[in-house]
Design an enzyme around this catalytic site. Structure first.
Site, PDB file in Angstrom:
ATOM      1  N   CYS A 176       0.841  -1.206   0.000  1.00 46.44           N
ATOM      2  CA  CYS A 176       0.000   0.000   0.000  1.00 46.44           C
ATOM      3  C   CYS A 176       0.870   1.247   0.000  1.00 46.44           C
ATOM      4  CB  CYS A 176      -0.905  -0.005   1.228  1.00 46.44           C
ATOM      5  SG  CYS A 176      -1.812   1.532   1.390  1.00 46.44           S
TER       6      CYS A 176
ATOM      7  N   CYS B  50      -3.194   0.454   8.960  1.00 38.96           N
ATOM      8  CA  CYS B  50      -2.440  -0.799   9.008  1.00 38.96           C
ATOM      9  C   CYS B  50      -1.174  -0.598   9.843  1.00 38.96           C
ATOM     10  CB  CYS B  50      -2.043  -1.246   7.606  1.00 38.96           C
ATOM     11  SG  CYS B  50      -3.444  -1.780   6.599  1.00 38.96           S
TER      12      CYS B  50
ATOM     13  N   CYS C 261      -7.899   1.536  -0.779  1.00 39.77           N
ATOM     14  CA  CYS C 261      -7.476   0.992   0.517  1.00 39.77           C
ATOM     15  C   CYS C 261      -7.329  -0.497   0.264  1.00 39.77           C
ATOM     16  CB  CYS C 261      -8.516   1.269   1.594  1.00 39.77           C
ATOM     17  SG  CYS C 261      -8.193   0.312   3.091  1.00 39.77           S
TER      18      CYS C 261
ATOM     19  N   GLN D 124     -19.153  -9.415  11.888  1.00 41.79           N
ATOM     20  CA  GLN D 124     -17.739  -9.774  11.780  1.00 41.79           C
ATOM     21  C   GLN D 124     -17.198  -9.253  10.448  1.00 41.79           C
ATOM     22  OE1 GLN D 124     -16.374 -10.941  14.384  1.00 41.79           O
ATOM     23  NE2 GLN D 124     -18.077 -11.772  15.562  1.00 41.79           N
TER      24      GLN D 124
ATOM     25  N   TYR E  37     -23.633 -10.820  24.608  1.00 43.87           N
ATOM     26  CA  TYR E  37     -23.191  -9.823  23.625  1.00 43.87           C
ATOM     27  C   TYR E  37     -23.570 -10.354  22.237  1.00 43.87           C
ATOM     28  CZ  TYR E  37     -20.280  -8.848  27.724  1.00 43.87           C
ATOM     29  OH  TYR E  37     -19.820  -8.639  29.000  1.00 43.87           O
TER      30      TYR E  37
ATOM     31  N   ASP F 289     -18.933 -12.848  23.453  1.00 42.81           N
ATOM     32  CA  ASP F 289     -18.189 -12.131  22.414  1.00 42.81           C
ATOM     33  C   ASP F 289     -18.256 -10.643  22.751  1.00 42.81           C
ATOM     34  OD1 ASP F 289     -16.998 -11.333  20.074  1.00 42.81           O
ATOM     35  OD2 ASP F 289     -18.675 -11.874  18.768  1.00 42.81           O
TER      36      ASP F 289
ATOM     37  N   CYS G 271     -11.306  -9.821  20.677  1.00 38.95           N
ATOM     38  CA  CYS G 271     -10.465  -9.147  19.672  1.00 38.95           C
ATOM     39  C   CYS G 271      -9.296  -8.437  20.336  1.00 38.95           C
ATOM     40  CB  CYS G 271     -11.285  -8.213  18.800  1.00 38.95           C
ATOM     41  SG  CYS G 271     -12.121  -6.939  19.722  1.00 38.95           S
TER      42      CYS G 271
HETATM   43  C1  SAM Z   1     -18.141  -7.973  19.295  1.00 37.78           C
HETATM   44  S1  SAM Z   1     -19.862  -7.664  19.085  1.00 37.78           S
HETATM   45  C2  SAM Z   1     -20.439  -9.329  18.974  1.00 37.78           C
HETATM   46  C3  SAM Z   1     -21.734  -9.539  18.255  1.00 37.78           C
HETATM   47  C4  SAM Z   1     -22.083 -10.980  17.877  1.00 37.78           C
HETATM   48  N1  SAM Z   1     -21.654 -11.973  18.836  1.00 37.78           N
HETATM   49  C5  SAM Z   1     -21.571 -11.344  16.489  1.00 37.78           C
HETATM   50  O1  SAM Z   1     -20.632 -12.125  16.383  1.00 37.78           O
HETATM   51  O2  SAM Z   1     -22.111 -10.824  15.497  1.00 37.78           O
HETATM   52  C6  SAM Z   1     -20.285  -7.147  20.690  1.00 37.78           C
HETATM   53  C7  SAM Z   1     -21.761  -6.831  20.917  1.00 37.78           C
HETATM   54  O3  SAM Z   1     -21.932  -6.554  22.318  1.00 37.78           O
HETATM   55  C8  SAM Z   1     -22.896  -5.512  22.459  1.00 37.78           C
HETATM   56  N2  SAM Z   1     -22.635  -4.962  23.795  1.00 37.78           N
HETATM   57  C9  SAM Z   1     -21.643  -4.117  24.185  1.00 37.78           C
HETATM   58  N3  SAM Z   1     -21.656  -3.949  25.521  1.00 37.78           N
HETATM   59  C10 SAM Z   1     -22.673  -4.716  25.997  1.00 37.78           C
HETATM   60  C11 SAM Z   1     -23.180  -4.996  27.301  1.00 37.78           C
HETATM   61  N4  SAM Z   1     -22.617  -4.449  28.389  1.00 37.78           N
HETATM   62  N5  SAM Z   1     -24.215  -5.839  27.413  1.00 37.78           N
HETATM   63  C12 SAM Z   1     -24.777  -6.403  26.333  1.00 37.78           C
HETATM   64  N6  SAM Z   1     -24.338  -6.189  25.067  1.00 37.78           N
HETATM   65  C13 SAM Z   1     -23.302  -5.366  24.909  1.00 37.78           C
HETATM   66  C14 SAM Z   1     -22.643  -4.597  21.278  1.00 37.78           C
HETATM   67  O4  SAM Z   1     -23.800  -3.831  20.999  1.00 37.78           O
HETATM   68  C15 SAM Z   1     -22.302  -5.610  20.178  1.00 37.78           C
HETATM   69  O5  SAM Z   1     -23.469  -6.005  19.483  1.00 37.78           O
END
Ligand code: SAM
Length: 419
Positions: A91, A102, A178, A249, A278, A348, A375
């Protein structure tokens, strides 16, 4: 210092200590550090250097720090003795003082993965006191590390042109491509036209759509399009409908790879009860529901109203899934009080991790296995340490290169009760 190095605020301040920005010196580069830098020392202080590789001799220019700071930040502005793993960045916008998107364009792809593995192992050692052994694996079919980003946010400058932020700055660099964005993201023409009313433009390349869509921000919620994502693991497939601004994702192979890992490592059985914490728009909840069947149950917890609205649609044919809009920390407490039977947990969380209280409450429910997607390996290592305190240990740990060319890495830890 724990976890990642956070860059300092650039608000004007009245700190009387002389700034060192611009100072140059020659240095031998040491180990990789979390955050896309390598470590060196200068005048008895640690300096975190971007655009360098371990073992190199480089000329460092300080980009942040003052006399007396505990550590400084710098860029390798000249490479005097290069690493055998150094390559010319594909890039043209990558490099010292340039685009901040990056971190490892100047490294061979396989070596980037070795660096990320070293970071994961170091975080576990430092924050959990654990010796783990991981390889960072490519996602299926990703041989080049470019053209994978299906969600890209471009910043809009005062002329209305789309660009990317200079590292460590609010300055916008005009770009005409990009390389980590998918070809369909670039084919929208986002970088060729003007966006006079927007501060950013999101470009979303969903797998179930004929092309990518652009969403200028700010925009009224009613004007944000919905997109379809298809997930196919070979033995399980599903479609999800979600707002173009909802979490999904980013790497095109991530969702299927993660679902495969959940189904293989947790082996959900008919009649079991699972939590999807989450939950986003319901990716793992749906995969779990199909495995535990109508005699089982899945409780999905998510705090974002828009994600919940999309999840409702995606999960509507599954009465065994209960969807709850709440913060995970708050939602777990009554489950623990009522001793709700829980066999499996998928979590997650956002980058900050789940935290002590969530980990403690999950353990109190006594699941036979927990799949934790992270992550940030530092947040994961901290939470694994909390889990150990309440009787859970690592059964398996995988690290996946879901964000090539950047310092980010996705880890999946499967935890089970310590015997
Ligand atoms: C990394 S994403 C994961 C989403 C899902 N597992 C996926 O793979 O598509 C994290 C998610 O957690 C939600 N989130 C963040 N803080 C939270 C909390 N304290 N309680 C519940 N959900 C939460 C966000 O809105 C988001 O949708």
């Amino acid at each position: 210092m724990s976890g990642q190095v956070h860059e300092r605020s650039h608000e004007p301040n009245d700190d009387p200590r002389p700034p060192l920005v611009g100072t140059q010196f020659e240095a031998q580069i040491g180990k990789v550090a979390h955050g896309g830098h390598c470590v060196t020392r200068h005048d008895g202080r640690v300096v975190f250097v971007r655009h360098a590789l371990p073992g190199e001799t480089v000329r460092v220019q300080i980009t942040d720090g003052r006399a007396g700071d505990r550590f400084l930040l710098g860029d390798a502005v000249e490479v005097l003795d290069p690493s055998e793993h150094r390559v010319v960045p594909a890039c043209q916008f990558a490099g010292p003082g340039r685009c901040g998107g990056c971190d490892w364009q100047h490294s061979e792809l396989t070596y980037q993965r070795e660096l990320k593995a070293a970071v994961v192992m170091e975080q576990f050692k430092r924050l959990a006191g654990l010796d783990v052994d991981v390889d960072v694996e490519a996602l299926p079919g990703d041989d080049t590390g470019i053209r994978w980003r299906t969600r890209t946010e471009f910043a809009i400058d005062t002329s209305g042109a789309a660009g990317l932020y200079r590292h460590h700055s609010h300055e916008i660099i005009p770009v005409h491509d990009c390389l980590i964005a998918t070809e369909r993201v670039i084919a929208t023409g986002v970088l060729d036209r003007r966006w006079p009313m927007a501060t950013t433009v999101d470009v979303v390349d969903a797998s179930g759509e004929p092309g990518a869509v652009t969403v200028p921000v700010p925009s009224r919620a009613s004007t944000v399009p919905h997109v379809t994502e298809r997930v196919d693991t070979g033995d399980w497939s599903a479609e999800f409908r979600l707002s173009a601004r909802a979490f999904w994702q980013v790497h095109p192979q991530a969702a299927a790879t993660f679902v495969t890992q959940v189904r293989r490592e947790l082996a959900p059985q008919p009649g079991e009860r699972a939590l999807d914490l989450y939950a986003g728009v319901g990716l793992f909840a749906l995969a779990l529901a199909d495995a535990v069947g109508p005699t089982g149950a899945v409780l999905a917890i998510e705090s974002d109203a828009r994600a919940i609205a999309d999840a409702k649609g995606n999960l509507r044919l599954h009465p065994e899934i209960e969807l709850r809009r709440d913060k995970v920390n708050r939602a777990l407490k009554p489950l623990v009080r009522q001793r709700i039977r829980t066999d499996l947990v998928v979590l997650d969380p956002p980058r900050t991790g789940a935290g002590k209280s969530v980990v403690k409450n999950i353990a109190a429910l006594g699941p036979r296995a927990i799949a934790y997607f992270a992550c940030d390996p530092a947040a994961l290592a901290r939470d694994v340490a909390y889990a150990r305190d309440v009787g859970y240990g690592i059964r398996s740990l995988r690290a996946l290169d879901a964000f090539p060319m950047t310092h980010h890495v996705e880890c999946i830890a499967v935890l089970e009760p310590l015997t």
